[in-house]
Design a protein around this motif. Structure first.
Motif, mmCIF file in Angstrom:
data_model
loop_
_atom_site.group_PDB
_atom_site.id
_atom_site.type_symbol
_atom_site.label_atom_id
_atom_site.label_comp_id
_atom_site.label_asym_id
_atom_site.label_seq_id
_atom_site.Cartn_x
_atom_site.Cartn_y
_atom_site.Cartn_z
ATOM 1 N N UNK A 99 0.915 -1.234 -0.023
ATOM 2 C CA UNK A 99 -0.402 0.560 -0.006
ATOM 3 C C UNK A 99 0.989 1.413 0.157
ATOM 4 N N UNK A 100 2.518 1.116 -0.376
ATOM 5 C CA UNK A 100 2.842 2.530 -0.409
ATOM 6 C C UNK A 100 3.290 2.767 -1.832
ATOM 7 N N UNK A 101 2.715 1.780 -2.024
ATOM 8 C CA UNK A 101 2.872 2.181 -4.160
ATOM 9 C C UNK A 101 1.784 2.460 -4.788
ATOM 10 N N UNK A 102 1.992 3.021 -6.076
ATOM 11 C CA UNK A 102 0.831 3.511 -7.037
ATOM 12 C C UNK A 102 2.316 3.369 -8.616
ATOM 13 N N UNK A 103 1.597 2.427 -9.404
ATOM 14 C CA UNK A 103 2.839 2.155 -10.190
ATOM 15 C C UNK A 103 2.192 2.552 -11.838
ATOM 16 N N UNK A 104 2.509 2.881 -12.995
ATOM 17 C CA UNK A 104 2.181 3.169 -14.206
ATOM 18 C C UNK A 104 3.524 2.215 -14.978
ATOM 19 N N UNK A 105 3.045 1.160 -15.412
ATOM 20 C CA UNK A 105 3.643 0.337 -16.273
ATOM 21 C C UNK A 105 3.473 0.804 -18.000
ATOM 22 N N UNK A 106 4.977 0.963 -18.419
ATOM 23 C CA UNK A 106 5.034 1.156 -20.079
ATOM 24 C C UNK A 106 6.533 0.491 -20.822
ATOM 25 N N UNK A 107 6.058 -0.075 -22.260
ATOM 26 C CA UNK A 107 6.789 -0.007 -22.668
ATOM 27 C C UNK A 107 7.904 0.400 -22.617
ATOM 28 N N UNK A 108 7.699 1.404 -22.543
ATOM 29 C CA UNK A 108 9.359 2.706 -22.343
ATOM 30 C C UNK A 108 9.088 3.752 -21.240
ATOM 31 N N UNK A 109 10.042 3.732 -20.190
ATOM 32 C CA UNK A 109 9.826 5.105 -19.321
ATOM 33 C C UNK A 109 8.602 4.546 -18.172
ATOM 34 N N UNK A 110 8.622 3.449 -17.617
ATOM 35 C CA UNK A 110 7.165 2.922 -16.649
ATOM 36 C C UNK A 110 8.032 4.414 -15.666
ATOM 37 N N UNK A 111 7.100 4.587 -14.620
ATOM 38 C CA UNK A 111 6.786 5.110 -13.311
ATOM 39 C C UNK A 111 6.610 4.627 -12.014
ATOM 40 N N UNK A 112 7.029 4.989 -10.633
ATOM 41 C CA UNK A 112 6.736 4.173 -9.755
ATOM 42 C C UNK A 112 6.797 5.344 -8.710
#
Length: 778
Positions: A450-463
């Motif tokens: 519950x400490x994370x939010x993630x934006x997955x992507x093939x290039x340049x994902x962000x956490x």
């Protein structure tokens, strides 16, 4: 000028030129090649010094005039320097084999001069070694300045002029004073032309190699799009290029050595009245979406680590962040953005709430007295050579367990990190590192997710990593905002409490299942296709994708080890068969010592450099402090060492080796406390403290090499000095590769003690041979 003074001056200017060339060629190789290629090429090229010594042993007779041999070797060395830079630029040399051959030649001919001087003037070995090290110290410092004043290509031409000037000194008795003055006048004229041109590269620009890792060629897939380098600047960090593209003028790219691209956006300087196209471009980046989900109390202050071309600073301005601090290690990036304010809207100069600091990010965080709501870091590095020493990339220290703990210390209780990496594998390694940190902080396994939010992507994902857990209300707000975004914007693929179950991915499984227990975490890491183990300061290879040592380095280690066996075994076998006396037994001891100190010294140097970067915060300053302290200390030790034990050579080398082990151990265990105490002081004070701490071990490191040369002289074996010099040089290259391989497997702490162990072996070897007759200087 008498012969002795000429030799001292030559062995001052030659090492200065050779070491300066080594550093400059490292920067040039980094522009052309990717990291692995550049390191391999330079490691092999430095073998040229040892090869020159071996060639001198086999092909140069003891009856040959050493001054004539040195003269022509210096002339060819100067020509080879010119050939190297002219061929690389005019012929756009990006083939590693051709580049290696051109790079090998200057080191090879320099090695011949070294070997001739040490063989024919072995009685002066201590003073020669002191002159050698003093010149190397000047060369290391000069390289830092010459890159800033002349740039890479012009600096190489300057080195060629210096080498030609030294060769004229050898030629003076043959051509007379008047012709010598004429020649120096011509050289001085060329020197004036170089200074007048400054950084203007009249030969042309160093070509950027077309490798997959070079972002310069892969920003846009359309091959018809043309690129134009608008601004180019050299520094010790590399070559910084501002690039414009033919199909649009909305976004320009900043590159360091053709890689690690960072965007510079066209901006009118008015946040309230700006182009909707600009905002749309920014919102298509994964790290822009979290700004939309922040409340006013969550964005009062922001720290951007690696601000580059200012993209994240621009996001902060549009996101309504009240105070933005940017930290960028490359001063050229900062100055280029400031100099092109008519394009970028003056984001680094015209906004009172934006403060840009030219510092290394990790060190800035450790010294910060402020706390922040946001810490933002995007694509801090790619696998490129971004400083002098191979694999000593300061950016790697930004993504270790210790780094994340430092970030948490300066975050406000409800603060968060927004971290962007290159790809899915790096995202998994960052998540594994963060989960490991939370577990060490005592956070329960079922709470970590519950400490994370993630934006997955093939290039340049962000956490997004929050210091405290996301609340239910906060997570619902994120979900509501993200669901309202237009189609095509990066989606948030993981939210706390399983509120976006529509996205089932490896990240979701990892955080909700694997992170629950340490046993599951370790098993997952062990079975993963790539190396996603938590990264530590002591093994700071965050971008090493292979689970084991990369194959290139294992082949390189095996190849150099085989070369060293050839260099040592073949001549030694020949000597044993041909010598009238038992030369084999006589040479066994100095041969072992030259080999041991060659490997040990390089292992220690690379380990010390890696540690210094953390304390001083700048690879450039760290390299300068390390080299100056080692070279100055070794020079002083060389001058003073000849008086130790009244000329008892074996005892002198043994005591020096034992002292290296003792002072090295004290340095390792005492330095953290001393440097922690000095941390609050400025960079000058901290640099001076590091210089003084390294000096004691450097004093003793300067004793074994010249003592070994005297050992050969006492045994009437001066003819073997070129061979021994070549062995020492070849073993040094083996030591540098060995240090990298060991550090990848065991870390730099163990690697450092391996370096000390080589000197311990030398000590015990000499102790065991103490029953032999005592060898004394005359």
């Amino acid at each position: 000028m008498n012969n002795t003074r000429l030799i001292y001056l030559s062995l001052f200017l030659l090492p200065a030129s050779i070491l300066c060339f080594e550093i400059l060629s490292t920067r040039i190789a980094s522009v052309i090649f990717v990291q692995d290629y550049a390191f391999i090429i330079l490691s092999l090229a430095i073998l040229g010094l040892g090869s020159g010594g071996i060639f001198s042993y086999y092909r140069v007779k003891t009856s040959d005039d050493p001054f004539e041999i040195s003269l022509w070797s210096l002339v060819v060395l100067g020509v080879s320097l010119c050939l190297f830079i002219v061929a690389v630029i005019e012929l756009s040399i990006t083939d590693p084999f051709i580049f290696f051959f051109l790079l090998f030649l200057p080191f090879f001919f320099g090695g011949i001069v070294y070997a001739q001087i040490y063989r024919n003037f072995s009685r002066l070995s201590f003073k020669l070694y002191a002159s050698d090290l003093s010149g190397a110290a000047v060369g290391s410092a000069a390289s830092l300045g010459s890159l800033g004043v002349l740039g890479g290509p012009n600096s190489i031409l300057l080195l060629a002029l210096i080498v030609f000037a030294v060769s004229v000194l050898f030629l003076r008795p043959q051509i007379g004073t008047r012709k010598t003055v004429y020649v120096y006048s011509i050289l001085f004229l060329f020197f004036g032309v170089l200074l007048y041109n400054g950084k203007n590269e009249f030969l042309g620009q160093i070509p950027i190699g077309n490798f997959p890792e070079k972002d310069f060629y892969h920003v846009y897939p359309d091959p018809t799009i043309r690129s134009h380098i608008m601004d180019s600047r050299w520094s010790i960090y590399g070559r910084s290029d501002l690039v414009q593209y033919s199909h649009q003028d909305m976004v320009r790219q900043l590159f360091i050595d053709g890689a690690a691209g960072t965007q510079v956006y066209r901006f009118n300087g008015n946040v309230q009245q700006t182009s909707s196209n600009l905002q749309d471009l920014l919102l298509h980046h994964t790290n822009a979406i979290p700004f939309l989900c922040l409340q006013e109390s969550e964005k009062r202050s922001m720290l951007v680590i690696g601000s580059g071309g200012g993209k994240e600073v621009l996001m902060g301005l549009f996101g309504g962040v009240k105070k933005i601090t940017g930290v960028e290690i490359n001063p050229d990036f900062v100055q280029i953005v400031r100099d092109h304010k008519e394009f970028d809207g003056g984001i680094y100069s015209d906004f009172p709430n934006v403060d840009i600091q030219v510092k290394e990010g990790r060190h800035f965080v450790e010294q910060s007295k402020e706390s922040y709501d946001l810490i933002v870091m995007a694509l801090p590095s790619t696998a490129q050579m971004q400083n002098i020493e191979p694999f000593a990339m300061s950016e790697n220290f930004l993504l270790t367990k210790e780094a994340l703990r430092d970030y948490f210390k300066i975050l406000n209780p409800e603060g968060r990190m927004i971290l962007t990496v290159h790809n899915a594998w790096e995202l998994m390694r960052l998540l594994a590192t963060a989960v490991s940190v939370f577990r060490e902080m005592g956070i329960a396994g079922n709470e970590i997710q519950d400490h994370f939010a993630v934006l997955e992507a093939e290039y340049a994902p962000t956490v997004v990593i929050k210091k405290n857990v996301f609340t239910i209300d906060e997570t619902l707000r994120w979900k509501s905002i993200c669901e309202a975004l237009p189609q095509g914007f990066p989606p948030v693929t993981y939210l706390a409490y399983g509120l976006n179950r529509d996205y089932q991915s490896g990240v979701s499984y990892f955080l909700t299942r694997v992170a629950q227990s340490n046993e599951l975490l370790q098993a997952y890491i062990a079975n993963h296709e790539y190396d996603i183990s938590p990264c530590k300061d002591d093994q700071s290879y965050f971008y090493k994708i292979d689970r084991s040592v990369p194959r290139e380095f294992l082949w390189l280690l095996a190849g150099i080890a085989a070369f060293n066996v050839f260099v040592v075994w073949l001549p030694f076998s020949f000597i044993k068969k041909q010598a009238k006396h038992d030369k084999g037994k006589t040479l066994r001891l100095p041969l072992t010592i030259f080999s041991g100190i060659g490997i040990g010294f390089m292992v220690l140097e690379i380990s010390l450099f890696q540690k210094l970067v953390l304390y001083l915060g700048s690879p450039t300053i760290s390299l300068s402090v390390l080299l100056s302290s080692l070279l100055v200390g070794m020079g002083i030790g060389s001058l003073l060492g000849k008086n130790i034990y009244g000329g008892d050579l074996k005892k002198r080398i043994a005591v020096a080796s034992a002292a290296i082990v003792v002072t090295g151990s004290i340095l390792f265990f005492a330095s953290p406390s001393v440097l922690s105490y000095c941390a609050e002081y400025g960079i000058v004070f901290r640099s001076a403290a590091c210089f003084l701490m390294i000096l004691p071990i450097a004093l003793f490191l300067g004793i074994p090499f010249p003592s070994c040369i005297q050992l050969l002289k006492v045994e009437h074996s001066e003819q073997f000095v070129p061979w021994m010099y070549g062995v020492n040089g070849a073993m040094s290259v083996l030591g540098s590769v060995l240090a990298i391989v060991l550090s990848m497997i065991y870390g730099f702490t163990l690697t450092y003690f391996v370096g000390l162990a080589f000197y311990l072996v030398v000590f015990f070897l000499l102790f065991a041979s103490s029953d032999d007759r005592t060898l004394r200087t005359a």
